[in-house]
Design an enzyme around this catalytic site. Structure first.
Site, short mmCIF file in Angstrom:
data_model
loop_
_atom_site.label_atom_id
_atom_site.label_comp_id
_atom_site.label_asym_id
_atom_site.label_seq_id
_atom_site.Cartn_x
_atom_site.Cartn_y
_atom_site.Cartn_z
N ARG A 103 35.91 45.45 61.30
CA ARG A 103 35.11 45.93 60.18
C ARG A 103 33.83 46.50 60.78
O ARG A 103 33.08 45.80 61.45
CB ARG A 103 34.78 44.80 59.20
CG ARG A 103 33.65 45.16 58.26
CD ARG A 103 33.50 44.22 57.12
NE ARG A 103 34.59 44.36 56.17
CZ ARG A 103 34.54 43.93 54.91
NH1 ARG A 103 33.46 43.32 54.45
NH2 ARG A 103 35.57 44.09 54.11
N HIS A 130 38.99 51.81 53.37
CA HIS A 130 39.23 50.36 53.25
C HIS A 130 40.73 50.17 52.94
O HIS A 130 41.11 49.76 51.85
CB HIS A 130 38.34 49.78 52.15
CG HIS A 130 38.18 48.29 52.19
ND1 HIS A 130 38.78 47.50 53.16
CD2 HIS A 130 37.50 47.42 51.37
CE1 HIS A 130 38.46 46.23 52.93
NE2 HIS A 130 37.69 46.17 51.86
N GLN A 133 42.35 46.83 51.58
CA GLN A 133 42.01 46.56 50.18
C GLN A 133 42.90 47.36 49.23
O GLN A 133 43.41 46.81 48.24
CB GLN A 133 40.53 46.91 49.93
CG GLN A 133 40.09 46.64 48.51
CD GLN A 133 40.04 45.15 48.19
OE1 GLN A 133 39.36 44.40 48.87
NE2 GLN A 133 40.74 44.71 47.14
N ASP A 222 33.57 49.96 41.89
CA ASP A 222 33.02 49.29 43.07
C ASP A 222 31.50 49.45 43.01
O ASP A 222 30.98 50.25 42.22
CB ASP A 222 33.62 49.95 44.34
CG ASP A 222 33.23 49.25 45.64
OD1 ASP A 222 32.75 48.10 45.59
OD2 ASP A 222 33.41 49.86 46.72
N CYS A 262 37.19 45.46 43.99
CA CYS A 262 37.46 44.85 45.29
C CYS A 262 36.56 43.64 45.57
O CYS A 262 36.90 42.81 46.41
CB CYS A 262 37.36 45.88 46.40
SG CYS A 262 35.70 46.53 46.64
N ARG A 290 44.85 40.17 49.17
CA ARG A 290 44.38 40.54 50.52
C ARG A 290 45.10 39.69 51.56
O ARG A 290 45.51 40.17 52.62
CB ARG A 290 42.85 40.32 50.64
CG ARG A 290 41.99 41.24 49.79
CD ARG A 290 42.06 42.68 50.27
NE ARG A 290 41.65 42.83 51.65
CZ ARG A 290 40.38 42.89 52.08
NH1 ARG A 290 39.38 42.84 51.22
NH2 ARG A 290 40.11 43.02 53.37
N1 NVA Z 1 32.32 49.90 49.12
C1 NVA Z 1 31.97 48.54 49.47
C2 NVA Z 1 33.21 47.71 49.58
C3 NVA Z 1 32.96 46.27 49.92
C4 NVA Z 1 34.22 45.49 50.08
C5 NVA Z 1 31.21 48.54 50.79
O1 NVA Z 1 31.60 49.29 51.70
O2 NVA Z 1 30.24 47.80 50.92
N1 CP Z 2 36.66 43.28 49.21
C1 CP Z 2 36.21 42.93 50.44
O1 CP Z 2 36.53 43.55 51.45
O2 CP Z 2 35.39 41.84 50.43
P1 CP Z 2 34.51 41.27 51.64
O3 CP Z 2 33.42 42.29 51.88
O4 CP Z 2 33.99 39.97 51.13
O5 CP Z 2 35.38 41.12 52.83
#
Ligand code: NVA
Ligand code: CP
Length: 303
Positions: A103, A130, A133, A222, A262, A290
Site C-alpha cells: 500500500r 484499489h 477493494q 468514498d 469501502c 476483503r
Molecule cells: N480513496 C480512499 C480509500 C481508502 C480505503 C483513500 O485512498 O484514502
Molecule cells: N477500505 C480499505 O482499504 O480500508 P483500510 O484503509 O482500513 O485498509
C-alpha cells in the site's frame, strides 16, 4: 513469468470471474470450518506506506487462514522509509518471501517493485487504484444481486483510486457505470480513455449525482479527501456540496438498490448516517469480503 495483481486492466473478465468464484468457495470453507491451507509454509510481506485497518487485518488474517505467515512492514520502521531504493527492496524481499502486498502513494512505486520482484506483488491501494477493494465490492454485488451483469452502478464523489478502479472493472466486466464527480475532481484521464476505447457505451461521466443515481442498482461513494490529500479537506468540502449520499439522493435509485462504501466513512460528508446504517447498506459484508477475495488472489498468484 511472475504474475502480479497491480491493476484490473492486466486481467480478463474470465480471470476476474475465476478469482470471484474462488473467493466464494473459500468463504464457504472458512464459514464451515473446512481446511483450505493453500499457502502452507508461505510468507507474504505486507508493506504499508499509508494507514490501514481493513487491508492490514484482512491480509494478515487471510494469509494465516491459508496456512502461511504475514509479515507487517511499515515505511517508518523499515529501510524503505529511509530511502532504500524500491528496486533493492524488491530484490531482497524476493529472496525471503513468497509474495508481497504493498500500500503506497504512486502507482509507479508498485509497478517498479513488480518489475524487480521475482515473487507476486499485490496492490493494496495506490493513489491511482484499489483493485482488491473493487474485487471485494464485486463479490458483494454478486452475493446481494445474483450477478454484476446487467446491474447499473453509480459512483458519487471524488474521481479517486476507487472511481478509477470501478472504471476499469466496468470496461472489463461489461456493466454500466455512471460517475458523478464535481468539476475538477474527475477520474484519471488515461484510465477513462483506456476504458472508453474498450467499452465506449459503458462509462457515463456527469457532474449531477441525481443523474448518476436515477434507477441505479448499486450506489458507491468514498471520502472526499483520500490519504495524502488531507490538506485539501476544506477546499474539497466546498467543491463537493450536493454530493452527500443521503436518503433523498438514494430515493432516486431502484427501491432495492444496495449501497457500498469501502470505509473508512465520514458520516455527514460523503454519506449520511441514515444511509450507511440503513437497510440498503451492505458495507459490513463488503468489508468482510476483503478477506475472502484477497485469500483467492494470494492463493492464485502464489500457488
Ligand atoms: N480513496 C480512499 C480509500 C481508502 C480505503 C483513500 O485512498 O484514502
Ligand atoms: N477500505 C480499505 O482499504 O480500508 P483500510 O484503509 O482500513 O485498509
Amino acid at each position: 513469468m511472475t504474475r502480479h495483481f497491480l491493476a484490473l486492466h492486466d486481467y480478463s473478465k474470465e480471470e476476474l470471474d475465476a478469482l470471484l468464484a474462488l473467493a466464494h468457495d473459500l468463504k464457504v470453507k472458512q464459514k464451515q470450518g473446512i481446511a483450505h491451507r493453500l499457502l502452507e509454509g508461505k510468507t507474504v510481506a505486507l508493506i504499508f506506506e499509508k494507514a490501514s485497518t481493513r487491508t492490514r487485518i484482512s491480509f494478515e488474517v487471510g494469509v494465516f487462514q491459508l496456512g502461511g505467515h504475514g509479515l507487517f512492514l511499515s515505511s517508518g520502521t523499515s529501510q524503505m522509509g529511509r530511502g532504500e531504493p524500491i528496486k533493492d527492496s524488491a530484490r531482497v524481499m524476493s529472496r525471503y518471501c513468497d509474495g508481497v502486498m504493498i500500500r503506497t502513494f504512486g502507482q509507479e512505486i508498485v509497478d517498479e517493485f513488480a518489475r524487480y520482484s521475482s515473487i507476486p506483488v499485490i496492490n493494496g491501494l495506490t493513489d491511482l487504484f484499489h483493485p482488491c477493494q473493487i474485487m471485494a465490492d464485486l463479490q458483494t454485488v454478486i452475493e446481494h444481486r445474483g450477478s454484476y451483469a446487467g446491474q447499473t452502478f453509480a459512483w458519487i464523489g471524488d474521481g479517486n483510486n476507487m472511481a478509477n478502479t470501478w472504471i476499469e472493472a466496468a470496461a472489463i466486466c461489461d456493466f454500466e457505470l455512471r460517475l458523478a464527480c464535481p468539476t475538477g475532481y474527475e477520474p484519471d484521464e488515461a484510465v477513462l480513455a483506456w476504458a472508453r476505447a474498450k467499452a465506449p457505451w459503458r462509462i457515463i461521466l456527469t457532474t449531477d449525482p441525481r443523474e448518476a443515481v436515477a434507477g441505479a442498482d448499486v450506489i458507491n461513494t468514498d471520502v472526499w479527501a483520500s490519504m495524502g490529500q488531507e490538506s485539501e479537506q476544506k477546499e474539497r468540502e466546498k467543491a463537493f456540496v450536493g454530493f452527500c449520499l443521503d436518503d433523498e439522493l438514494l430515493s432516486l435509485a431502484k427501491p432495492d438498490a444496495i449501497v457500498l462504501h469501502c470505509l473508512p466513512a465520514h458520516r455527514g460528508e460523503e454519506i449520511s448516517d441514515s444511509v450507511i446504517e440503513g437497510n440498503h447498506s451492505v458495507v459490513w459484508d463488503e468489508a468482510e469480503n476483503r478477506l475472502h477475495i484477497q485469500k483467492a488472489i494470494m492463493a492464485t498468484l502464489l500457488k
